[in-house]
Design a protein around this motif. Structure first.
Motif, PDB file in Angstrom:
ATOM      1  N   ASN A  86     -19.159  55.706 -36.679  1.00  0.00           N
ATOM      2  CA  ASN A  86     -19.510  56.255 -35.377  1.00  0.00           C
ATOM      3  C   ASN A  86     -20.783  55.600 -34.830  1.00  0.00           C
ATOM      4  O   ASN A  86     -20.843  55.212 -33.661  1.00  0.00           O
ATOM      5  N   ARG A  87     -21.808  55.465 -35.687  1.00  0.00           N
ATOM      6  CA  ARG A  87     -23.048  54.803 -35.270  1.00  0.00           C
ATOM      7  C   ARG A  87     -22.787  53.333 -34.962  1.00  0.00           C
ATOM      8  O   ARG A  87     -23.323  52.776 -34.011  1.00  0.00           O
ATOM      9  N   TYR A  89     -19.971  51.993 -33.997  1.00  0.00           N
ATOM     10  CA  TYR A  89     -19.198  51.933 -32.759  1.00  0.00           C
ATOM     11  C   TYR A  89     -20.119  52.042 -31.542  1.00  0.00           C
ATOM     12  O   TYR A  89     -20.031  51.252 -30.605  1.00  0.00           O
ATOM     13  N   ARG A  90     -21.030  53.024 -31.585  1.00  0.00           N
ATOM     14  CA  ARG A  90     -21.955  53.221 -30.458  1.00  0.00           C
ATOM     15  C   ARG A  90     -22.884  52.023 -30.275  1.00  0.00           C
ATOM     16  O   ARG A  90     -23.130  51.592 -29.149  1.00  0.00           O
ATOM     17  N   GLU A  94     -22.974  49.576 -26.941  1.00  0.00           N
ATOM     18  CA  GLU A  94     -24.193  49.266 -26.183  1.00  0.00           C
ATOM     19  C   GLU A  94     -24.343  47.758 -25.996  1.00  0.00           C
ATOM     20  O   GLU A  94     -24.719  47.293 -24.928  1.00  0.00           O
TER      21      GLU A  94
END
Length: 168
Positions: A86-87, A89-90, A94
């Motif tokens: 999840n981190r 992916y974010r 960005e």
């Protein structure tokens, strides 16, 4: 920055294309001018509001020398990435939003290497596919090649990447 018909530009999250027209459209009673951009891949056209190009991050495409630097980047080491998908992916999202071709190339490299080593989640596979399309569209225009040639060059960069461990 103002662009003209025939200019090759990058629209972050969509990729690179050529301005084929400038049109005025009335939407909800508001008249605005738009660049009509044709992408070299997928026979797609995009309308870009001229008054928002700086805010959106529209820029001219890279030159051939920078295109070669991007291809060299693909052969490099994978960046340090979070183990948490999840981190990761974010962080990658960005990078893609910046529209910076080096960031896009880094995402393509990192996710391709990770896919070879451990596999990717469904969301990351889709992100890799989108990032590859953005990269390919700009390289097609920067190197004046067709899509298949650019795909072969990118794939060869990974086939010859010493940072991808071969399966025994």
């Amino acid at each position: 920055m103002r662009f003209e018909i025939g200019d090759k530009i990058v629209y972050p999250n969509h990729g690179a294309g050529t301005i084929i027209g400038i049109e005025t459209k009335e939407i909800l009673g508001d008249e605005k001018q738009y660049y009509i951009m044709e992408l070299p891949i997928g026979d797609m056209r995009v309308m870009i509001p001229i008054d928002r190009i700086d805010e959106i991050g529209v820029r001219g495409i890279i030159d051939e020398e920078e295109a070669d630097q991007i291809l060299a980047l693909l052969k490099g080491d994978k960046s340090k990435m979070s183990q948490n998908w999840n981190r990761r992916y974010r962080a990658n999202m960005e990078k893609l939003k910046t529209g910076d071709i080096y960031e896009v190339g880094g995402v393509v490299r990192d996710l391709t290497i990770r896919d070879e080593e451990k596999g990717l989640s469904t969301g990351e596979k889709k992100m890799l596919s989108n990032a590859r399309q953005i990269l390919i569209s700009e390289l097609v225009l920067a190197k004046d090649m067709d899509e298949e040639e650019v795909i072969d060059i990118i794939d060869n960069a990974f086939d010859n990447n010493p940072h991808i461990e071969e399966e025994e």
